[in-house]
Design a protein around this motif. Sequence first.
Motif, PDB file in Angstrom:
ATOM      1  N   ILE A  62      46.360  -6.077   0.066  1.00  0.00           N
ATOM      2  CA  ILE A  62      44.935  -5.816  -0.208  1.00  0.00           C
ATOM      3  C   ILE A  62      44.575  -4.368   0.066  1.00  0.00           C
ATOM      4  CG2 ILE A  62      42.628  -6.248   0.749  1.00  0.00           C
ATOM      5  CD1 ILE A  62      43.364  -8.289  -1.274  1.00  0.00           C
ATOM      6  N   VAL A  63      45.192  -3.740   1.056  1.00  0.00           N
ATOM      7  CA  VAL A  63      44.764  -2.421   1.499  1.00  0.00           C
ATOM      8  C   VAL A  63      45.231  -1.302   0.561  1.00  0.00           C
ATOM      9  CG1 VAL A  63      46.712  -1.669   2.942  1.00  0.00           C
ATOM     10  CG2 VAL A  63      44.360  -1.208   3.688  1.00  0.00           C
ATOM     11  N   VAL A  64      46.175  -1.604  -0.343  1.00  0.00           N
ATOM     12  CA  VAL A  64      46.763  -0.554  -1.196  1.00  0.00           C
ATOM     13  C   VAL A  64      45.856  -0.207  -2.362  1.00  0.00           C
ATOM     14  CG1 VAL A  64      48.721   0.034  -2.678  1.00  0.00           C
ATOM     15  CG2 VAL A  64      49.109  -1.195  -0.540  1.00  0.00           C
ATOM     16  N   GLY A  65      45.270  -1.212  -3.023  1.00  0.00           N
ATOM     17  CA  GLY A  65      44.462  -0.960  -4.212  1.00  0.00           C
ATOM     18  C   GLY A  65      43.288  -0.029  -3.979  1.00  0.00           C
ATOM     19  N   PRO A  66      42.446  -0.274  -2.962  1.00  0.00           N
ATOM     20  CA  PRO A  66      41.338   0.655  -2.686  1.00  0.00           C
ATOM     21  C   PRO A  66      41.811   2.074  -2.406  1.00  0.00           C
ATOM     22  CG  PRO A  66      40.996  -1.411  -1.534  1.00  0.00           C
ATOM     23  CD  PRO A  66      42.368  -1.484  -2.125  1.00  0.00           C
ATOM     24  N   PHE A  67      42.941   2.202  -1.726  1.00  0.00           N
ATOM     25  CA  PHE A  67      43.484   3.535  -1.443  1.00  0.00           C
ATOM     26  C   PHE A  67      43.833   4.264  -2.737  1.00  0.00           C
ATOM     27  CE2 PHE A  67      47.484   5.954  -0.843  1.00  0.00           C
ATOM     28  CZ  PHE A  67      46.986   6.997  -0.085  1.00  0.00           C
ATOM     29  N   MET A  68      44.486   3.574  -3.659  1.00  0.00           N
ATOM     30  CA  MET A  68      44.870   4.203  -4.919  1.00  0.00           C
ATOM     31  C   MET A  68      43.640   4.613  -5.722  1.00  0.00           C
ATOM     32  SD  MET A  68      47.996   1.641  -5.987  1.00  0.00           S
ATOM     33  CE  MET A  68      48.154   2.379  -7.607  1.00  0.00           C
ATOM     34  N   LEU A  69      42.617   3.751  -5.732  1.00  0.00           N
ATOM     35  CA  LEU A  69      41.402   4.068  -6.488  1.00  0.00           C
ATOM     36  C   LEU A  69      40.671   5.256  -5.884  1.00  0.00           C
ATOM     37  CD1 LEU A  69      39.776   3.072  -8.926  1.00  0.00           C
ATOM     38  CD2 LEU A  69      38.380   1.753  -7.336  1.00  0.00           C
ATOM     39  N   CYS A  70      40.631   5.313  -4.553  1.00  0.00           N
ATOM     40  CA  CYS A  70      39.965   6.442  -3.890  1.00  0.00           C
ATOM     41  C   CYS A  70      40.686   7.753  -4.182  1.00  0.00           C
ATOM     42  CB  CYS A  70      39.892   6.199  -2.389  1.00  0.00           C
ATOM     43  SG  CYS A  70      38.699   4.931  -1.918  1.00  0.00           S
ATOM     44  N   LEU A  72      42.358   8.375  -6.949  1.00  0.00           N
ATOM     45  CA  LEU A  72      42.061   8.699  -8.342  1.00  0.00           C
ATOM     46  C   LEU A  72      40.654   9.262  -8.508  1.00  0.00           C
ATOM     47  CD1 LEU A  72      43.662   5.614 -10.148  1.00  0.00           C
ATOM     48  CD2 LEU A  72      44.556   7.950 -10.028  1.00  0.00           C
ATOM     49  N   LYS A  73      39.728   8.799  -7.664  1.00  0.00           N
ATOM     50  CA  LYS A  73      38.345   9.276  -7.740  1.00  0.00           C
ATOM     51  C   LYS A  73      38.100  10.494  -6.854  1.00  0.00           C
ATOM     52  CE  LYS A  73      35.973   5.047  -9.132  1.00  0.00           C
ATOM     53  NZ  LYS A  73      34.842   4.135  -8.847  1.00  0.00           N
ATOM     54  N   ASN A  74      39.180  11.046  -6.293  1.00  0.00           N
ATOM     55  CA  ASN A  74      39.101  12.249  -5.458  1.00  0.00           C
ATOM     56  C   ASN A  74      38.191  12.064  -4.246  1.00  0.00           C
ATOM     57  OD1 ASN A  74      40.806  13.778  -7.181  1.00  0.00           O
ATOM     58  ND2 ASN A  74      39.079  14.135  -8.545  1.00  0.00           N
ATOM     59  N   LYS A  75      38.240  10.862  -3.635  1.00  0.00           N
ATOM     60  CA  LYS A  75      37.473  10.612  -2.426  1.00  0.00           C
ATOM     61  C   LYS A  75      38.249  10.976  -1.172  1.00  0.00           C
ATOM     62  CE  LYS A  75      34.642   6.865  -4.299  1.00  0.00           C
ATOM     63  NZ  LYS A  75      33.326   7.506  -4.078  1.00  0.00           N
ATOM     64  N   ALA A  76      39.508  11.420  -1.334  1.00  0.00           N
ATOM     65  CA  ALA A  76      40.338  11.770  -0.188  1.00  0.00           C
ATOM     66  C   ALA A  76      40.068  13.208   0.236  1.00  0.00           C
ATOM     67  CB  ALA A  76      41.813  11.585  -0.517  1.00  0.00           C
ATOM     68  N   ASN A  77      40.348  13.509   1.483  1.00  0.00           N
ATOM     69  CA  ASN A  77      40.178  14.856   2.024  1.00  0.00           C
ATOM     70  C   ASN A  77      41.407  15.202   2.845  1.00  0.00           C
ATOM     71  OD1 ASN A  77      39.369  17.177   3.590  1.00  0.00           O
ATOM     72  ND2 ASN A  77      37.267  16.686   3.030  1.00  0.00           N
ATOM     73  N   TYR A  78      42.020  16.345   2.534  1.00  0.00           N
ATOM     74  CA  TYR A  78      43.269  16.725   3.194  1.00  0.00           C
ATOM     75  C   TYR A  78      43.087  17.875   4.178  1.00  0.00           C
ATOM     76  CZ  TYR A  78      45.031  14.083  -0.803  1.00  0.00           C
ATOM     77  OH  TYR A  78      45.260  13.107  -1.726  1.00  0.00           O
ATOM     78  N   SER A  79      41.861  18.141   4.604  1.00  0.00           N
ATOM     79  CA  SER A  79      41.592  19.323   5.417  1.00  0.00           C
ATOM     80  C   SER A  79      41.648  19.054   6.913  1.00  0.00           C
ATOM     81  CB  SER A  79      40.211  19.894   5.053  1.00  0.00           C
ATOM     82  OG  SER A  79      39.198  18.925   5.325  1.00  0.00           O
ATOM     83  N   TYR A  80      42.112  17.900   7.336  1.00  0.00           N
ATOM     84  CA  TYR A  80      42.128  17.569   8.757  1.00  0.00           C
ATOM     85  C   TYR A  80      43.457  17.974   9.387  1.00  0.00           C
ATOM     86  CZ  TYR A  80      38.092  15.013   7.181  1.00  0.00           C
ATOM     87  OH  TYR A  80      36.894  14.695   6.611  1.00  0.00           O
ATOM     88  N   PHE A 119      48.633   0.893   6.871  1.00  0.00           N
ATOM     89  CA  PHE A 119      47.272   1.035   7.388  1.00  0.00           C
ATOM     90  C   PHE A 119      46.819   2.488   7.524  1.00  0.00           C
ATOM     91  CE2 PHE A 119      47.953  -3.293   9.580  1.00  0.00           C
ATOM     92  CZ  PHE A 119      47.578  -3.949   8.423  1.00  0.00           C
ATOM     93  N   ILE A 120      47.726   3.438   7.349  1.00  0.00           N
ATOM     94  CA  ILE A 120      47.315   4.846   7.342  1.00  0.00           C
ATOM     95  C   ILE A 120      46.343   5.101   6.191  1.00  0.00           C
ATOM     96  CG2 ILE A 120      48.129   7.236   7.140  1.00  0.00           C
ATOM     97  CD1 ILE A 120      50.679   6.445   8.493  1.00  0.00           C
ATOM     98  N   THR A 121      46.429   4.279   5.153  1.00  0.00           N
ATOM     99  CA  THR A 121      45.528   4.428   3.999  1.00  0.00           C
ATOM    100  C   THR A 121      44.054   4.273   4.394  1.00  0.00           C
ATOM    101  OG1 THR A 121      45.763   2.074   3.490  1.00  0.00           O
ATOM    102  CG2 THR A 121      47.292   3.587   2.426  1.00  0.00           C
ATOM    103  N   LEU A 122      43.782   3.687   5.542  1.00  0.00           N
ATOM    104  CA  LEU A 122      42.392   3.481   5.966  1.00  0.00           C
ATOM    105  C   LEU A 122      41.667   4.794   6.235  1.00  0.00           C
ATOM    106  CD1 LEU A 122      42.856   0.441   8.390  1.00  0.00           C
ATOM    107  CD2 LEU A 122      41.887   0.415   6.085  1.00  0.00           C
ATOM    108  N   ILE A 123      42.397   5.876   6.478  1.00  0.00           N
ATOM    109  CA  ILE A 123      41.721   7.150   6.710  1.00  0.00           C
ATOM    110  C   ILE A 123      41.080   7.678   5.428  1.00  0.00           C
ATOM    111  CG2 ILE A 123      43.354   7.699   8.561  1.00  0.00           C
ATOM    112  CD1 ILE A 123      44.638   9.763   6.751  1.00  0.00           C
ATOM    113  N   VAL A 124      41.466   7.104   4.287  1.00  0.00           N
ATOM    114  CA  VAL A 124      40.856   7.471   3.007  1.00  0.00           C
ATOM    115  C   VAL A 124      39.772   6.470   2.611  1.00  0.00           C
ATOM    116  CG1 VAL A 124      41.276   7.775   0.530  1.00  0.00           C
ATOM    117  CG2 VAL A 124      42.897   8.695   2.198  1.00  0.00           C
TER     118      VAL A 124
END
Length: 468
Positions: A62-70, A72-80, A119-124
């Motif tokens: 279940i946790v993988v799909g939302p991560f992939m969509l986020c 694709l929608k550029n909701k991730a941030n790599y500045s941490y 579960f690391i995907t939860l940070i996105v």
Amino acid sequence: MSGSITLYFSLLLLGMVCLAISFFQWRWSMYFFFVWLLVEGAFRKWFLPGLSTVLIFVKYAIVVGPFMLCLLKNKANYSYPFVPIIFFYFFWGIIEFFNWSATSDIRIFLVGMMIHYSFITLIVTVPAVLNTKQKILRFFRWAAFLAIPILLLGVYQYSLPPSHYLNKYVGDSTSIAGFMGKVRIISTFSYIAPFGQYLFVLLSFLMVLIIQENNKFLSAVYYCCFVLAWLNVFMTASRGVVAVSAILTIGFILLSVSRRNALWQKFVLRILLVGILTVVAFTVSSSGQKSFELLVKRFERGRVSSRVYNMVRIARLQNAGLLGYGIGTEFQGISRILDIRKQFDVVFEGEKDRLVAGIGFVGYCIVMVLRIIIMIWVWGVFFRTKNYSLRIILIFPVACLTQGAILGGVIYNFMANAHYWFSVGLAIAVLRIQHMEKMQQWRLRLSYSGRGPYAPSNNCDLLPTNDS
């Protein structure tokens, strides 16, 4: 052989269905994910015991799909600051995936990658779902309401004999652990460890809600949940759960200190009130008296100092060396397929020794450095946060991430693993909310000063009048 093929086909089908649903309904899938963490054990041991193995993988799918969509929608941030070492941690996992010094069974390595990184995907996804303070508090509020039946079930379990159907582990016909004739409760969970972690998180949520709630009815609900949670803490008869919960409560009071905000004084008074109610509940109920008495005896019999030392000490190198025996070989869930403790004379119980056995001393060092970096980062975020309401919310990730860095026990306890990375995601969400508030304040200043694209035609239009 046919049974194994059926199992693998079921897992593949389940994974595809969960992935598809979670991708297209990613917000609802995330809410389902958090609810599933609470009820998974109930389905595995009571409702669908024949599918107990398959049901383990639902939360990971279940946790993988939302991560992939986020992504694709550029909701991730790599500045941490911790993101680079997360990538390095993942790179080391790929290396350990091809470490076949103990076995070449690819199933073990796939499970290892799943428990280490899913579960690391939860940070996105968490910052994308909880993107306002109101949504965060609403999430905490629903967590409190969902806790009521879980806590009541725990109290009821304590009154039952250890041999009762409700008192059992997953896949085990025997009753759950007890002490001096009384059961050590686990409610809807599979084992004591995830239930203890859940109680730790629930107490954090409740204190955040208690300090900020003005509604009398909701405040009463939180008080009742807090008392029930502490009853469950003692009924687990776990010294670690009691000690960590007590430290959490004291630490929360200290970290929420504010001379400028009257909410803190109200919070301390409310916690004292809840503490009195908890003592009364233990005094007037026979179950409460019995649980407290048995827990005191466990503290007297146990070697608390040695257990604390095992949690904070550095891991033993043992026979695993720098590379270990491959990712996943240390996981307790694959002992029926491979038991490296017997095969290679490796001794481990705690997470630190287990990490060395699986991904080697190098991998262990990577994990510890990652946790220290995250702990320092979240404390920095906490001290830089000026908004008192957001600071109160940040106490939860501060406590959870500090616990993970010092005491460990994160990776191989699915509840602790999910809560750890949820805490990182929550801290990121608070940072983003702060940034949005600052941007709004900046725009308002421009508006009032009459400069910029947000300036009104008349500066006085935004000022209150006598009529208002």
